[in-house]
Design a protein around this motif. Structure first.
Motif, PDB file in Angstrom:
ATOM      1  N   ILE A   6      28.546 -22.535 -22.062  1.00 39.89           N
ATOM      2  CA  ILE A   6      27.617 -21.421 -21.942  1.00 39.89           C
ATOM      3  C   ILE A   6      26.809 -21.717 -20.687  1.00 39.89           C
ATOM      4  CG2 ILE A   6      25.654 -20.226 -22.960  1.00 39.89           C
ATOM      5  CD1 ILE A   6      26.854 -20.903 -25.683  1.00 39.89           C
ATOM      6  N   GLU A   7      26.952 -20.858 -19.718  1.00 40.33           N
ATOM      7  CA  GLU A   7      26.242 -21.054 -18.459  1.00 40.33           C
ATOM      8  C   GLU A   7      24.755 -20.774 -18.655  1.00 40.33           C
ATOM      9  OE1 GLU A   7      27.557 -22.458 -15.822  1.00 40.33           O
ATOM     10  OE2 GLU A   7      29.512 -22.503 -16.776  1.00 40.33           O
ATOM     11  N   PRO A   8      23.911 -21.480 -17.916  1.00 39.49           N
ATOM     12  CA  PRO A   8      22.475 -21.288 -18.082  1.00 39.49           C
ATOM     13  C   PRO A   8      22.018 -19.935 -17.547  1.00 39.49           C
ATOM     14  CG  PRO A   8      22.896 -22.688 -16.205  1.00 39.49           C
ATOM     15  CD  PRO A   8      24.230 -22.442 -16.864  1.00 39.49           C
ATOM     16  N   THR A   9      20.941 -19.472 -18.104  1.00 41.39           N
ATOM     17  CA  THR A   9      20.252 -18.301 -17.577  1.00 41.39           C
ATOM     18  C   THR A   9      18.832 -18.747 -17.261  1.00 41.39           C
ATOM     19  OG1 THR A   9      19.381 -17.520 -19.694  1.00 41.39           O
ATOM     20  CG2 THR A   9      21.617 -16.781 -19.079  1.00 41.39           C
ATOM     21  N   LYS A  10      18.015 -17.816 -16.900  1.00 41.92           N
ATOM     22  CA  LYS A  10      16.620 -18.148 -16.620  1.00 41.92           C
ATOM     23  C   LYS A  10      15.937 -18.783 -17.836  1.00 41.92           C
ATOM     24  CE  LYS A  10      12.220 -16.024 -15.530  1.00 41.92           C
ATOM     25  NZ  LYS A  10      11.459 -14.796 -15.544  1.00 41.92           N
ATOM     26  N   SER A  11      16.335 -18.331 -19.045  1.00 41.87           N
ATOM     27  CA  SER A  11      15.632 -18.799 -20.240  1.00 41.87           C
ATOM     28  C   SER A  11      16.502 -19.545 -21.249  1.00 41.87           C
ATOM     29  CB  SER A  11      14.975 -17.603 -20.943  1.00 41.87           C
ATOM     30  OG  SER A  11      15.959 -16.679 -21.355  1.00 41.87           O
ATOM     31  N   THR A  12      17.773 -19.755 -20.924  1.00 42.02           N
ATOM     32  CA  THR A  12      18.647 -20.470 -21.866  1.00 42.02           C
ATOM     33  C   THR A  12      19.343 -21.637 -21.168  1.00 42.02           C
ATOM     34  OG1 THR A  12      20.526 -18.997 -21.456  1.00 42.02           O
ATOM     35  CG2 THR A  12      19.045 -18.422 -23.284  1.00 42.02           C
ATOM     36  N   PRO A  13      19.624 -22.695 -21.909  1.00 42.38           N
ATOM     37  CA  PRO A  13      20.211 -23.891 -21.304  1.00 42.38           C
ATOM     38  C   PRO A  13      21.721 -23.791 -21.097  1.00 42.38           C
ATOM     39  CG  PRO A  13      19.888 -24.260 -23.628  1.00 42.38           C
ATOM     40  CD  PRO A  13      19.313 -22.897 -23.325  1.00 42.38           C
ATOM     41  N   PHE A  14      22.199 -24.679 -20.273  1.00 42.59           N
ATOM     42  CA  PHE A  14      23.629 -24.909 -20.117  1.00 42.59           C
ATOM     43  C   PHE A  14      24.079 -25.689 -21.348  1.00 42.59           C
ATOM     44  CE2 PHE A  14      26.856 -28.053 -18.666  1.00 42.59           C
ATOM     45  CZ  PHE A  14      27.873 -27.162 -18.351  1.00 42.59           C
ATOM     46  N   ILE A  15      25.175 -25.257 -21.952  1.00 45.03           N
ATOM     47  CA  ILE A  15      25.723 -25.955 -23.121  1.00 45.03           C
ATOM     48  C   ILE A  15      27.210 -26.129 -22.888  1.00 45.03           C
ATOM     49  CG2 ILE A  15      26.098 -25.891 -25.606  1.00 45.03           C
ATOM     50  CD1 ILE A  15      23.514 -24.226 -25.791  1.00 45.03           C
ATOM     51  N   HIS A  16      27.672 -27.356 -23.082  1.00 46.99           N
ATOM     52  CA  HIS A  16      29.075 -27.652 -22.806  1.00 46.99           C
ATOM     53  C   HIS A  16      29.615 -28.569 -23.898  1.00 46.99           C
ATOM     54  CE1 HIS A  16      32.219 -29.212 -19.674  1.00 46.99           C
ATOM     55  NE2 HIS A  16      32.751 -28.388 -20.548  1.00 46.99           N
ATOM     56  N   LEU A  17      30.626 -28.107 -24.595  1.00 39.79           N
ATOM     57  CA  LEU A  17      31.337 -28.919 -25.582  1.00 39.79           C
ATOM     58  C   LEU A  17      32.676 -29.290 -24.961  1.00 39.79           C
ATOM     59  CD1 LEU A  17      31.944 -30.081 -28.422  1.00 39.79           C
ATOM     60  CD2 LEU A  17      32.755 -27.808 -29.053  1.00 39.79           C
ATOM     61  N   GLU A  18      32.901 -30.586 -24.800  1.00 37.63           N
ATOM     62  CA  GLU A  18      34.144 -31.100 -24.229  1.00 37.63           C
ATOM     63  C   GLU A  18      34.886 -31.904 -25.307  1.00 37.63           C
ATOM     64  OE1 GLU A  18      33.848 -32.504 -19.850  1.00 37.63           O
ATOM     65  OE2 GLU A  18      31.922 -32.997 -20.793  1.00 37.63           O
ATOM     66  N   PRO A  19      35.707 -31.255 -26.108  1.00 38.52           N
ATOM     67  CA  PRO A  19      36.425 -31.977 -27.172  1.00 38.52           C
ATOM     68  C   PRO A  19      37.307 -33.108 -26.650  1.00 38.52           C
ATOM     69  CG  PRO A  19      36.557 -29.620 -27.545  1.00 38.52           C
ATOM     70  CD  PRO A  19      35.967 -29.818 -26.176  1.00 38.52           C
ATOM     71  N   SER A  20      37.890 -32.946 -25.463  1.00 39.16           N
ATOM     72  CA  SER A  20      38.771 -33.987 -24.934  1.00 39.16           C
ATOM     73  C   SER A  20      38.020 -35.274 -24.616  1.00 39.16           C
ATOM     74  CB  SER A  20      39.495 -33.487 -23.676  1.00 39.16           C
ATOM     75  OG  SER A  20      38.557 -33.223 -22.645  1.00 39.16           O
ATOM     76  N   LYS A  21      36.713 -35.173 -24.399  1.00 37.05           N
ATOM     77  CA  LYS A  21      35.884 -36.352 -24.104  1.00 37.05           C
ATOM     78  C   LYS A  21      34.921 -36.668 -25.242  1.00 37.05           C
ATOM     79  CE  LYS A  21      36.127 -35.683 -19.138  1.00 37.05           C
ATOM     80  NZ  LYS A  21      35.385 -35.459 -17.902  1.00 37.05           N
ATOM     81  N   ASN A  22      35.002 -35.897 -26.332  1.00 36.16           N
ATOM     82  CA  ASN A  22      34.079 -36.067 -27.465  1.00 36.16           C
ATOM     83  C   ASN A  22      32.629 -36.071 -26.997  1.00 36.16           C
ATOM     84  OD1 ASN A  22      36.131 -36.187 -29.390  1.00 36.16           O
ATOM     85  ND2 ASN A  22      36.477 -38.335 -28.933  1.00 36.16           N
ATOM     86  N   ARG A  23      32.323 -35.054 -26.182  1.00 35.76           N
ATOM     87  CA  ARG A  23      30.990 -35.013 -25.568  1.00 35.76           C
ATOM     88  C   ARG A  23      30.415 -33.600 -25.643  1.00 35.76           C
ATOM     89  NH1 ARG A  23      31.203 -37.578 -19.982  1.00 35.76           N
ATOM     90  NH2 ARG A  23      32.427 -35.717 -19.545  1.00 35.76           N
TER      91      ARG A  23
END
Length: 127
Positions: A6-23
């Protein structure tokens, strides 16, 4: 499970789920108009991901420059979910990244850490 971002917006954070790296990564600023509406579907996806990762260590990196009190409540819900998974035997580590000069970010990390004692919660200064 597929990777999602989920790319950041002015009021929301960047969120990244990387299952291949368990991160999982959450960064930026968080003050959405309706945090529950924004975060709940994300937490549900992450909870489904965690259910598939019982034998794998998962790393959660959080680097929030600013978040409001409503986002703080959403984060607490997230940490409680992670803690429940951890208490079930899953290896989850949360890294709370903060700039040394940002005392409020450090203090927020300390408070979250105290509220979820069964979760491995590391306070990590950024240099």
């Amino acid at each position: 499970m597929d990777e999602f971002r989920i790319e950041p917006t002015k009021s929301t954070p960047f969120i990244h789920l990387e299952p291949s790296k368990n991160r999982i990564m959450i960064s930026g600023e968080s003050y959405p108009e309706n945090p529950a509406k924004f975060f709940e579907p994300i937490w549900s996806k992450i909870e489904a991901y965690l259910a598939l990762q019982k034998d794998n260590a998962v790393e959660v990196n959080i680097e929030l420059v600013y978040f409001n009190s409503s986002s703080s409540k959403a984060l607490m819900n997230f940490f409680e979910m992670l803690e429940a998974s951890s208490q079930s035997g899953q290896n989850i580590a949360v890294n709370w990244w903060y700039k040394r000069e940002n005392e409020s970010a450090f203090e927020a990390g300390e408070e979250f850490k105290e509220d979820v004692p069964a979760l491995t919660f590391n306070l990590r200064p950024l240099d």
